[in-house]
Design an enzyme around this catalytic site. Sequence first.
Site, mmCIF file in Angstrom:
data_model
loop_
_atom_site.group_PDB
_atom_site.id
_atom_site.type_symbol
_atom_site.label_atom_id
_atom_site.label_comp_id
_atom_site.label_asym_id
_atom_site.label_seq_id
_atom_site.Cartn_x
_atom_site.Cartn_y
_atom_site.Cartn_z
ATOM 1 N N GLY A 1 -30.997 -15.764 28.964
ATOM 2 C CA GLY A 1 -29.937 -16.316 29.809
ATOM 3 C C GLY A 1 -29.395 -15.302 30.783
ATOM 4 C CG ASP B 1 -17.297 -20.093 34.767
ATOM 5 O OD1 ASP B 1 -17.297 -21.076 35.532
ATOM 6 O OD2 ASP B 1 -18.252 -19.307 34.669
#
Length: 957
Positions: free
Chosen positions: A652, A771
């Site tokens: 990731g 976020d």
Amino acid sequence: MWYSPGAEKLQEGMAMEFLSLGKVVICCFLLWGILVTGQPSTEGYISIDCGISSGYSYNDPNTKLEYISDDQFIDTGINYNIAGNYNTSDVIMQNRNLRSFPDGDRNCYTLKPVIPGRKYLLRARFMYGNYDGNNSAKDDSPILFDLHIGVNFWKKVNISDASGQYRYEAITVAVAEFIQVCLINTSTGTPFVSSLEMRPLKSSLYPAANASQSIALVFRNNLASTSTTPLISISRELGHVDTPLVHSAFCLLLCFLFSFFFWFVTRRPNRYPDDPYDRIWTPWDFVPYWSVISTASTFQNYADDPFEPPSVVYQTAAVPVNDTSLGFYWEPGNGPIAPQYFVVLYMGEVQQLTGSAKRVFDIYLNGNIWHKSFEPPYLMMGGLYSTSPLDVSAWYNFSLNATTNSTLPPLLNALEAYSLMLLPELMTDLDDVEAIMGIKEDYQMKRNWVGDPCAPKKYAWDGMTCSYSASAPRITALNLSSSGLTGYMSTSFSMLKEINSLDLSYNKLNGTIPDFLANLSSLQFLDLTANCFTEPIPDVLLKRSAAGSLKLRTDNSTNKCDNGFSTETSTKKLTTPIIVTISVVPVVLLALAVVGYMLISKRRQQGLVSHAVRPQAEEVPLRKIGLEELETKVFTYLQLENITNKFTRVIGQGGFGTVYLGYLEGSTEVAVKLLSGWSSQGMKEFLAETQNLRKVHHKNLVSLVGYCNDREHMALVYEYLPQGSLHDHLRGKAGLARPLSWRERLQIVLEAAQGLDYLHKGCKQSIIHRDVKPSNILLGHHLEAKIADFGLSKAMLSDAQYESTVALVGTPGYMDPEYHRTLQLSEKSDVYSFGVVLLEIVTGEPPIVQGTGKVHILERVKPKLNRGDIEEIMDRRLLRGKYDVNSVWKVLELAMMCTQEYSTQRPTMADVVVHLKESLTLETSCISGENPYSERPSIGENSAFGDISGTFSPSAR
């Protein structure tokens, strides 16, 4: 002294004359005082007269605003003056010269500085004036070109009159520290521009303009008085209508002079300083069906006025002549898409009503009631506005009709109309923009690199390849071969995190080849052939090349450039001892390197056997970089290399670096997030994530295992969740096999909501994630959900409801519009983002989709909600009959509550948890057969799915 009735009346009349004269003088002094007092602030104003000489500036004779040259805002174009026969007295200063753009498909002005998230009014002016001597701009052959704000279409500029002075305005929200205005050549005439103006607005003004859409001005009119009405209206104010003219000549003369001055003020377009935002209010031409009433009194606005017009536009109002109805209309412009309009009607009472006098009226749009029984407030800035765009295929016909109990006709002081500007194009990722602009500046690139690097796709910069997905475009390849680059390699290259191909061959780059190139995890091809580097290729690059993760092209030598002597000649001058020394030294160094490597390997193995993980003695102390001691394990960089098998498997991309898979003792899987380079932003996110992860402990938050602070290497080690992210299952590769069921989706968002609720209320200090999105909701073996990536999170001050921030952070599509406008952060900002996530689990769609007409997920879902068709909304991969409809609608209603524009109208995360549990219960009961499927429950009048109009009059308060 003598006395007579006539003399008494004469004295009384004279006294009245002087009293009235005093009123006039007082009014004149008051007006003069208003004019000479300090002007409103112009902080943040940018006023550009395009085409004037570089470095030149002047003050506009009417507004006194300073206009400057455009040379600091653009690098392209040619300056011109309009032809002498067009340079007449009625041409404003800003239209007497221009900048023309005969070259390039796109030429852009970069306006800065601006504040991200702030709202701005943009104004562009155009006057052709036969500047090029081609006698263009005619009705049958107009000059046509497009105007863009950043990457999105603003207006089709149509110049059909060489003497015409054209003006276009728009209101938009800044998404970066600059706003670009671009002129697009459509091969139907050379683009040009006469002036550009930018004015900052309060974030609360013009609610129709937000992060998802802008608005373009159609008209803005002040229904001003005509040349005959000020005398009547002002005389009426002073009590002179019934005074015989023979007894009032002098006073009326003064009245007339003052009236003429008042007429001059009201007939010219009102703008700065009357309007502190420098909006231009154009007088509406006299209509024979209207009369004008006026006052010299000042109007006041309400504290929450969403428009804040200047008082002067309220001081005159139109009323119908001998009628109880007042109307106006306009026809939509032609185009492939029918325009949608936002309308504002400004209506405030200018007369003090007494006794039974009453002014009440209904407002109709195309014969349908738009608002009932509006009563304009006295000397207050009242009015009505549409909160949703009006979409009428034919004429827009407004009618203001007096009600049966009204003794006075309707009035209208001013009005505005804006057309909706959709923003289907996403601008390039801001980090990539900053990187490529830095490269352009460092090497003084002469290419026509203007506007956004990647978007629109048609105008992407030459030598560049970009990726386009649901998120912002990213730069993936850069070919700067033979581009004349000289000097050291710019550090801006290190910010291109998604780049996979970089060609820098055949330039004159010198100095060292920087190590940061090895940290670009996506980089697969690097060509450094034929440059002037003075140092060998770094080992980290050679290792990546040897491992096959990087295709490296180089000529394997340095100092290839001509530096004043011949390599061959200098070699001949070398003596034998020097040659022997040069030959032996590399062998010795190689032997030392082998021995050192063996010692390091042995030490590494000992470290792994003992599992006593401690920082090295020479490690930089934590307090020097602002970290506190952590109650977690401390890893060295060498141990992280072993744990991750030299960082071979990427799983990731985190907020500040790449994430790799690693294994601890007993094959325990961990995720290792490595800080990419020493960027200030990366360091800030590293510190934020470390400090916040060590404070929080909850089953639905990712747990921190340890960290690394080994000299130049910094990393976080946290638990590994093998099922990836919610994003992977909704739209990524993980979702290709078996889509998540509705129950699984509910369970995931419920657990994520519990994690956020803990952050907001369960910690000693409230933490806002900032976020929240599907890619930051990670999933364990059994799809248990945990919130991750705290790099942007922010701790709230004690007992604070809002936290002020200096910059806007987050992911486009998920950002709270209120936070976007005000930079005031709250827990409800996370609630808004979570509401978008809820819409995603229902629809399976991203918040923003590329393509015409595809806007934010809220705007795509609202019309379907109103139609009530569940199948039209649901993710196509969820088969009909495989979910409880009541459960789905409960989530949809919750999502709409979470995404209300104003934070005070949104629920808390604790409320969200309760609603999701109820929805999950409905779904569970349905699966167990306890509850039959049903259609959508009815939505009551208080539903938050949108209104047709808003007001800013007392009735709304």
